[in-house]
Design an enzyme around this catalytic site. Sequence first.
Site, PDB file in Angstrom:
ATOM      1  N   GLU A 108       0.826  -1.072  -0.044  1.00 29.70           N
ATOM      2  CA  GLU A 108      -0.231  -0.017  -0.264  1.00 29.70           C
ATOM      3  C   GLU A 108       0.897   1.269   0.145  1.00 29.70           C
ATOM      4  O   GLU A 108       2.013   1.411   0.185  1.00 29.70           O
ATOM      5  CB  GLU A 108      -1.078   0.339   0.942  1.00 29.70           C
ATOM      6  N   ASP A 109       0.649   1.858  -0.556  1.00 36.66           N
ATOM      7  CA  ASP A 109       1.071   3.418  -0.308  1.00 36.66           C
ATOM      8  C   ASP A 109       1.315   4.427   1.213  1.00 36.66           C
ATOM      9  O   ASP A 109       2.421   4.668   1.658  1.00 36.66           O
ATOM     10  CB  ASP A 109       0.817   4.646  -1.560  1.00 36.66           C
ATOM     11  N   ASP A 112      -3.637   6.487   6.382  1.00 35.35           N
ATOM     12  CA  ASP A 112      -3.939   7.152   6.946  1.00 35.35           C
ATOM     13  C   ASP A 112      -4.754   7.447   7.954  1.00 35.35           C
ATOM     14  O   ASP A 112      -4.392   6.901   9.115  1.00 35.35           O
ATOM     15  CB  ASP A 112      -4.483   8.054   5.317  1.00 35.35           C
ATOM     16  N   THR A 113      -6.529   6.842   8.556  1.00 35.37           N
ATOM     17  CA  THR A 113      -7.067   6.545   8.975  1.00 35.37           C
ATOM     18  C   THR A 113      -6.676   5.354   9.225  1.00 35.37           C
ATOM     19  O   THR A 113      -7.059   4.559   9.958  1.00 35.37           O
ATOM     20  CB  THR A 113      -8.572   7.378   8.688  1.00 35.37           C
ATOM     21  N   PHE A 161      -0.143  16.168   3.914  1.00 40.24           N
ATOM     22  CA  PHE A 161      -0.681  15.749   2.616  1.00 40.24           C
ATOM     23  C   PHE A 161       0.697  15.649   1.747  1.00 40.24           C
ATOM     24  O   PHE A 161       1.390  16.911   1.941  1.00 40.24           O
ATOM     25  CB  PHE A 161      -1.987  16.931   2.307  1.00 40.24           C
ATOM     26  N   ARG A 174       1.812  11.851  -9.269  1.00 40.32           N
ATOM     27  CA  ARG A 174       2.492  10.320  -9.261  1.00 40.32           C
ATOM     28  C   ARG A 174       3.594  10.221  -9.669  1.00 40.32           C
ATOM     29  O   ARG A 174       3.778   9.533  -9.255  1.00 40.32           O
ATOM     30  CB  ARG A 174       1.245   9.853  -9.460  1.00 40.32           C
TER      31      ARG A 174
HETATM   32  P1  IMP Z   1      -7.291   5.806   5.141  1.00 41.81           P
HETATM   33  O1  IMP Z   1      -8.418   4.259   4.398  1.00 41.81           O
HETATM   34  O2  IMP Z   1      -7.712   6.960   5.750  1.00 41.81           O
HETATM   35  O3  IMP Z   1      -6.048   5.220   5.475  1.00 41.81           O
HETATM   36  O4  IMP Z   1      -6.619   5.945   3.567  1.00 41.81           O
HETATM   37  C1  IMP Z   1      -5.731   5.397   3.215  1.00 41.81           C
HETATM   38  C2  IMP Z   1      -5.784   5.922   1.141  1.00 41.81           C
HETATM   39  O5  IMP Z   1      -6.252   7.741   1.339  1.00 41.81           O
HETATM   40  C3  IMP Z   1      -4.850   5.730   0.425  1.00 41.81           C
HETATM   41  O6  IMP Z   1      -4.673   4.578   0.008  1.00 41.81           O
HETATM   42  C4  IMP Z   1      -4.760   7.636  -0.350  1.00 41.81           C
HETATM   43  O7  IMP Z   1      -5.334   6.967  -1.265  1.00 41.81           O
HETATM   44  C5  IMP Z   1      -4.809   8.535   1.102  1.00 41.81           C
HETATM   45  N1  IMP Z   1      -4.716   9.279   1.432  1.00 41.81           N
HETATM   46  C6  IMP Z   1      -4.299   9.467   2.885  1.00 41.81           C
HETATM   47  N2  IMP Z   1      -2.999  10.397   3.089  1.00 41.81           N
HETATM   48  C7  IMP Z   1      -2.957  11.841   1.707  1.00 41.81           C
HETATM   49  C8  IMP Z   1      -1.731  12.021   1.535  1.00 41.81           C
HETATM   50  O8  IMP Z   1      -1.334  12.430   2.351  1.00 41.81           O
HETATM   51  N3  IMP Z   1      -1.403  11.897  -0.123  1.00 41.81           N
HETATM   52  C9  IMP Z   1      -2.109  11.272  -1.007  1.00 41.81           C
HETATM   53  N4  IMP Z   1      -2.947  10.348  -0.683  1.00 41.81           N
HETATM   54  C10 IMP Z   1      -3.031  10.191   0.348  1.00 41.81           C
END
Ligand code: IMP
Length: 185
Positions: A108-109, A112-113, A161, A174
């Site tokens: 995964e990249d 975040d949450t 971000f 990207r």
């Molecule tokens: P989560 O479900 O909240 O953990 O979000 C994960 C997804 O949100 C990642 O796979 C990214 O696509 C996007 N995301 C969260 N933070 C960033 C950021 O700082 N830059 C770009 N994409 C982000």
Amino acid sequence: MTSYQEATITFKTLFSEKMIEDRIDQLADQIAKDYQSSDHLVIICVLNGAFIFCSDLCRALSRKGLNKISMDFLSVSSYGDSTVSSGNIKVNLDIANDIDGKDVLIVEDIVDTGLTMSKLFDTIHAKSPNSIKLASLLYKPSRSEHKVKIDYLAFTIEDQFVIGYGLDYAGKYRELPLVAIYDGE
Ligand code: IMP
């Protein structure tokens, strides 16, 4: 902190190409050791954001002698209305391999949450793999809402971000070869 100039936009570099390359080399060392006796490793690249990290990581694994890897690809998005998360994810593109009894490494990249990964774990788990581990380029601990175990983490970041190295803002940036803080255009 150095900066990276593209056209008229200047980004603050958070992780340079060299820093990313070195860290991936370290992760690949560890992953290659951990999976050296596995005959059935399937690497699942979570699109779109992980495509560059995953391609560099799997080539680093090959250089470390870890071969016979199957690659698969998955695309997910969260769904619900535009302001309130449904707390669920939608699989836009599902994996093509049968992973029953196999070792799975999700790539995964960014976590975040943690919503995407916690739900994705359940989706993958339902396909009965032998094991599931997660490699993530980035983790924002201050934003964590859903508990996710990251087995191989390249970098922890603040609540910023970020763009580049596969990560986008509104579908752009990207292609940057480094990770930078996005401050607006
Ligand atoms: P989560 O479900 O909240 O953990 O979000 C994960 C997804 O949100 C990642 O796979 C990214 O696509 C996007 N995301 C969260 N933070 C960033 C950021 O700082 N830059 C770009 N994409 C982000």
